[in-house]
Design a protein around this motif. Structure first.
Motif, PDB file in Angstrom:
ATOM      1  N   ASN A  30      18.447  10.061  -2.038  1.00  0.00           N
ATOM      2  CA  ASN A  30      17.565  10.519  -0.955  1.00  0.00           C
ATOM      3  C   ASN A  30      16.172  10.619  -1.548  1.00  0.00           C
ATOM      4  O   ASN A  30      15.876  11.563  -2.278  1.00  0.00           O
ATOM      5  CB  ASN A  30      18.052  11.887  -0.440  1.00  0.00           C
ATOM      6  CG  ASN A  30      17.059  12.499   0.545  1.00  0.00           C
ATOM      7  OD1 ASN A  30      16.166  11.815   1.037  1.00  0.00           O
ATOM      8  ND2 ASN A  30      17.224  13.786   0.834  1.00  0.00           N
TER       9      ASN A  30
ATOM     10  N   LYS B 149      13.484  11.204  -0.102  1.00  0.00           N
ATOM     11  CA  LYS B 149      12.603  12.138   0.628  1.00  0.00           C
ATOM     12  C   LYS B 149      11.255  11.452   0.899  1.00  0.00           C
ATOM     13  O   LYS B 149      11.221  10.230   1.049  1.00  0.00           O
ATOM     14  CB  LYS B 149      12.443  13.458  -0.129  1.00  0.00           C
ATOM     15  CG  LYS B 149      13.789  14.034  -0.547  1.00  0.00           C
ATOM     16  CD  LYS B 149      13.684  15.452  -0.976  1.00  0.00           C
ATOM     17  CE  LYS B 149      15.037  15.909  -1.507  1.00  0.00           C
ATOM     18  NZ  LYS B 149      15.166  17.341  -1.566  1.00  0.00           N
TER      19      LYS B 149
ATOM     20  N   HIS C 124      19.774  17.032   7.198  1.00  0.00           N
ATOM     21  CA  HIS C 124      19.367  17.532   5.882  1.00  0.00           C
ATOM     22  C   HIS C 124      18.738  18.920   6.073  1.00  0.00           C
ATOM     23  O   HIS C 124      18.069  19.168   7.073  1.00  0.00           O
ATOM     24  CB  HIS C 124      18.373  16.563   5.235  1.00  0.00           C
ATOM     25  CG  HIS C 124      18.115  16.886   3.798  1.00  0.00           C
ATOM     26  ND1 HIS C 124      17.256  17.891   3.415  1.00  0.00           N
ATOM     27  CD2 HIS C 124      18.629  16.375   2.651  1.00  0.00           C
ATOM     28  CE1 HIS C 124      17.249  17.963   2.083  1.00  0.00           C
ATOM     29  NE2 HIS C 124      18.072  17.057   1.599  1.00  0.00           N
TER      30      HIS C 124
ATOM     31  N   GLU D 292      25.662  20.266   0.858  1.00  0.00           N
ATOM     32  CA  GLU D 292      24.455  20.525   0.076  1.00  0.00           C
ATOM     33  C   GLU D 292      24.083  21.994   0.183  1.00  0.00           C
ATOM     34  O   GLU D 292      23.392  22.386   1.141  1.00  0.00           O
ATOM     35  CB  GLU D 292      23.303  19.664   0.610  1.00  0.00           C
ATOM     36  CG  GLU D 292      23.512  18.181   0.466  1.00  0.00           C
ATOM     37  CD  GLU D 292      22.190  17.455   0.305  1.00  0.00           C
ATOM     38  OE1 GLU D 292      22.070  16.699  -0.650  1.00  0.00           O
ATOM     39  OE2 GLU D 292      21.270  17.668   1.111  1.00  0.00           O
TER      40      GLU D 292
ATOM     41  N   ALA E  69      20.714  25.030  -3.953  1.00  0.00           N
ATOM     42  CA  ALA E  69      20.840  24.121  -5.101  1.00  0.00           C
ATOM     43  C   ALA E  69      19.935  22.888  -4.961  1.00  0.00           C
ATOM     44  O   ALA E  69      19.849  22.092  -5.886  1.00  0.00           O
ATOM     45  CB  ALA E  69      22.297  23.682  -5.246  1.00  0.00           C
ATOM     46  N   ILE E  70      19.285  22.753  -3.811  1.00  0.00           N
ATOM     47  CA  ILE E  70      18.505  21.531  -3.579  1.00  0.00           C
ATOM     48  C   ILE E  70      17.132  21.637  -4.240  1.00  0.00           C
ATOM     49  O   ILE E  70      16.336  22.521  -3.905  1.00  0.00           O
ATOM     50  CB  ILE E  70      18.356  21.249  -2.070  1.00  0.00           C
ATOM     51  CG1 ILE E  70      19.726  20.974  -1.457  1.00  0.00           C
ATOM     52  CG2 ILE E  70      17.401  20.089  -1.827  1.00  0.00           C
ATOM     53  CD1 ILE E  70      19.697  20.740   0.035  1.00  0.00           C
ATOM     54  N   GLY E  71      16.899  20.747  -5.189  1.00  0.00           N
ATOM     55  CA  GLY E  71      15.593  20.670  -5.848  1.00  0.00           C
ATOM     56  C   GLY E  71      15.275  21.881  -6.711  1.00  0.00           C
ATOM     57  O   GLY E  71      14.137  22.084  -7.110  1.00  0.00           O
TER      58      GLY E  71
ATOM     59  N   GLY F  99      25.729  17.436  -2.886  1.00  0.00           N
ATOM     60  CA  GLY F  99      24.297  17.265  -3.140  1.00  0.00           C
ATOM     61  C   GLY F  99      23.670  18.589  -3.530  1.00  0.00           C
ATOM     62  O   GLY F  99      23.998  19.631  -2.938  1.00  0.00           O
ATOM     63  N   GLY F 100      22.788  18.559  -4.505  1.00  0.00           N
ATOM     64  CA  GLY F 100      22.129  19.782  -4.957  1.00  0.00           C
ATOM     65  C   GLY F 100      22.001  19.746  -6.459  1.00  0.00           C
ATOM     66  O   GLY F 100      22.908  20.160  -7.179  1.00  0.00           O
ATOM     67  N   SER F 101      20.859  19.160  -6.900  1.00  0.00           N
ATOM     68  CA  SER F 101      20.581  19.078  -8.343  1.00  0.00           C
ATOM     69  C   SER F 101      21.678  18.371  -9.122  1.00  0.00           C
ATOM     70  O   SER F 101      22.001  18.757 -10.252  1.00  0.00           O
ATOM     71  CB  SER F 101      20.290  20.467  -8.937  1.00  0.00           C
ATOM     72  OG  SER F 101      19.153  21.036  -8.310  1.00  0.00           O
ATOM     73  N   MET F 102      22.295  17.338  -8.528  1.00  0.00           N
ATOM     74  CA  MET F 102      23.222  16.512  -9.312  1.00  0.00           C
ATOM     75  C   MET F 102      22.388  15.631 -10.241  1.00  0.00           C
ATOM     76  O   MET F 102      21.409  15.011  -9.804  1.00  0.00           O
ATOM     77  CB  MET F 102      24.125  15.641  -8.428  1.00  0.00           C
ATOM     78  CG  MET F 102      25.279  15.020  -9.199  1.00  0.00           C
ATOM     79  SD  MET F 102      26.276  13.858  -8.257  1.00  0.00           S
ATOM     80  CE  MET F 102      27.558  14.897  -7.627  1.00  0.00           C
TER      81      MET F 102
ATOM     82  N   LEU G 129      24.968  13.013  -3.077  1.00  0.00           N
ATOM     83  CA  LEU G 129      23.694  12.742  -2.412  1.00  0.00           C
ATOM     84  C   LEU G 129      22.645  13.272  -3.379  1.00  0.00           C
ATOM     85  O   LEU G 129      22.602  14.467  -3.683  1.00  0.00           O
ATOM     86  CB  LEU G 129      23.625  13.450  -1.049  1.00  0.00           C
ATOM     87  CG  LEU G 129      22.380  13.192  -0.202  1.00  0.00           C
ATOM     88  CD1 LEU G 129      22.138  11.702   0.041  1.00  0.00           C
ATOM     89  CD2 LEU G 129      22.475  13.913   1.146  1.00  0.00           C
ATOM     90  N   ILE G 130      21.829  12.348  -3.879  1.00  0.00           N
ATOM     91  CA  ILE G 130      20.989  12.654  -5.030  1.00  0.00           C
ATOM     92  C   ILE G 130      19.522  12.630  -4.627  1.00  0.00           C
ATOM     93  O   ILE G 130      19.026  11.594  -4.165  1.00  0.00           O
ATOM     94  CB  ILE G 130      21.176  11.576  -6.141  1.00  0.00           C
ATOM     95  CG1 ILE G 130      22.648  11.113  -6.275  1.00  0.00           C
ATOM     96  CG2 ILE G 130      20.598  12.046  -7.463  1.00  0.00           C
ATOM     97  CD1 ILE G 130      23.603  12.130  -6.753  1.00  0.00           C
ATOM     98  N   GLY G 131      18.824  13.736  -4.826  1.00  0.00           N
ATOM     99  CA  GLY G 131      17.394  13.783  -4.523  1.00  0.00           C
ATOM    100  C   GLY G 131      16.574  13.363  -5.723  1.00  0.00           C
ATOM    101  O   GLY G 131      16.410  12.174  -6.013  1.00  0.00           O
ATOM    102  N   GLY G 132      16.100  14.360  -6.468  1.00  0.00           N
ATOM    103  CA  GLY G 132      15.186  14.098  -7.576  1.00  0.00           C
ATOM    104  C   GLY G 132      15.644  13.009  -8.534  1.00  0.00           C
ATOM    105  O   GLY G 132      14.858  12.136  -8.928  1.00  0.00           O
TER     106      GLY G 132
HETATM  107  C1  PEP Z   1      18.717  16.406  -1.514  1.00  0.00           C
HETATM  108  O1  PEP Z   1      17.610  16.707  -1.122  1.00  0.00           O
HETATM  109  O2  PEP Z   1      19.507  15.833  -0.747  1.00  0.00           O
HETATM  110  C2  PEP Z   1      19.073  16.732  -2.895  1.00  0.00           C
HETATM  111  C3  PEP Z   1      20.333  16.799  -3.223  1.00  0.00           C
HETATM  112  O3  PEP Z   1      18.032  16.983  -3.754  1.00  0.00           O
HETATM  113  P1  PEP Z   1      18.131  17.278  -5.337  1.00  0.00           P
HETATM  114  O4  PEP Z   1      19.123  16.329  -5.919  1.00  0.00           O
HETATM  115  O5  PEP Z   1      16.746  17.049  -5.838  1.00  0.00           O
HETATM  116  O6  PEP Z   1      18.586  18.696  -5.458  1.00  0.00           O
END
Ligand code: PEP
Length: 248
Positions: free
Chosen positions: A9, A11, A94, A166, A170-172, A209-212, A230-233
């Motif tokens: 993701n 973003k 999201h 998510e 834990a997100i970001g 998802g959440g800081s994986m 689901l991977i953000g950063g």
């Molecule tokens: C997200 O925003 O979907 C997410 C999981 O972000 P992050 O991996 O950066 O925590």
């Protein structure tokens, strides 16, 4: 048998030059991925993704869509438009859409239904805030969020979605749910799917998802009901994203 999915993701990040480096890195490093791989990108970059990833195992998609099919909805992007650029997936619900754009469970459900009807696979996000977790409301929150979506879909549509757990805290943030904490919620989500459709419980991937990150992905992905991420950063750097794909 569920196939695992690693979805990025992005973003609201990226530009043509940086995306080109990232997409080239993913394409050249992906090899014969043993899981499904996708990137969910800002809508203006869908054409760039299609051109860069066509013919590779990686797929692409968007981060939101309109509940409407077409018409006077300034600024919105329809399912048909996403399909025009070869999208397979679209994220719905999201936590950043729920909190910054006031999206209700019903709006998220309507978006998921629009996506499935159009032939896209919605990645339906659910998750509790820190306050909800501390008040013992994790299970009731994710149950309400997922059940609203499942109740809106036609029975035969239930197998054509992806669910992502998510936890908002834990997100970001660099804080990750422990594999055991995540597994507990994933098992609940699997049970909710099963209550509506045994077939859906068997085939719908439930992502975490959440800081994986590369260093915690393997232990999360080893849990029986965690079917991907689901991977953000970490999806913004090809080496990190590829390391998570390898952990899969
Ligand atoms: C997200 O925003 O979907 C997410 C999981 O972000 P992050 O991996 O950066 O925590």
């Amino acid at each position: 048998m569920r196939r695992k999915l690693i979805a990025g993701n992005w973003k609201m990040n990226g530009n043509l030059a940086a995306n080109a480096v990232l997409l080239t890195g993913i394409r050249s490093g992906i090899g014969e991925a043993h899981c499904d791989v996708a990137v969910c990108v800002p809508a203006p970059y869908l054409a760039q993704c299609r051109d860069a990833l066509a013919g590779s195992p990686a797929r692409w998609g968007a981060q939101d869509l309109s509940v409407h099919e077409s018409g006077a909805f300034t600024g919105e992007v329809s399912a048909g438009m996403l399909l025009d650029f070869g999208s397979r997936y679209v994220i719905v619900g999201h936590s950043e859409r729920r909190s910054y754009h006031g999206e209700s469970d019903e709006t998220v459900a309507a978006k998921a239904a629009r996506a499935v009807s159009a032939g896209l696979i919605p990645i339906v996000c659910v998750g509790e805030t820190l306050q909800q977790r501390e008040q013992g409301q994790t299970e009731s929150t994710v149950t309400r969020q997922l059940d609203t979506v499942l109740a809106t879909l036609e029975p035969e549509q239930l197998t054509r979605i992806v669910v992502a757990y998510e936890p908002v805290w834990a997100i970001g943030t660099g804080k990750t749910a422990t594999p055991e904490m995540a597994q507990q919620v994933h098992a609940l989500l699997r049970m909710l799917l099963k209550e509506r459709s045994v077939a859906a419980a068997e085939v719908v991937p439930v992502l975490y998802g959440g800081s994986m990150k590369p260093d915690n992905a393997a232990e999360l992905l080893a849990m029986p009901d965690i079917d991907g991420g689901l991977i953000g950063g970490a999806s913004l750097k090809a080496t990190d994203f590829l390391a998570i794909i390898r952990a899969c």
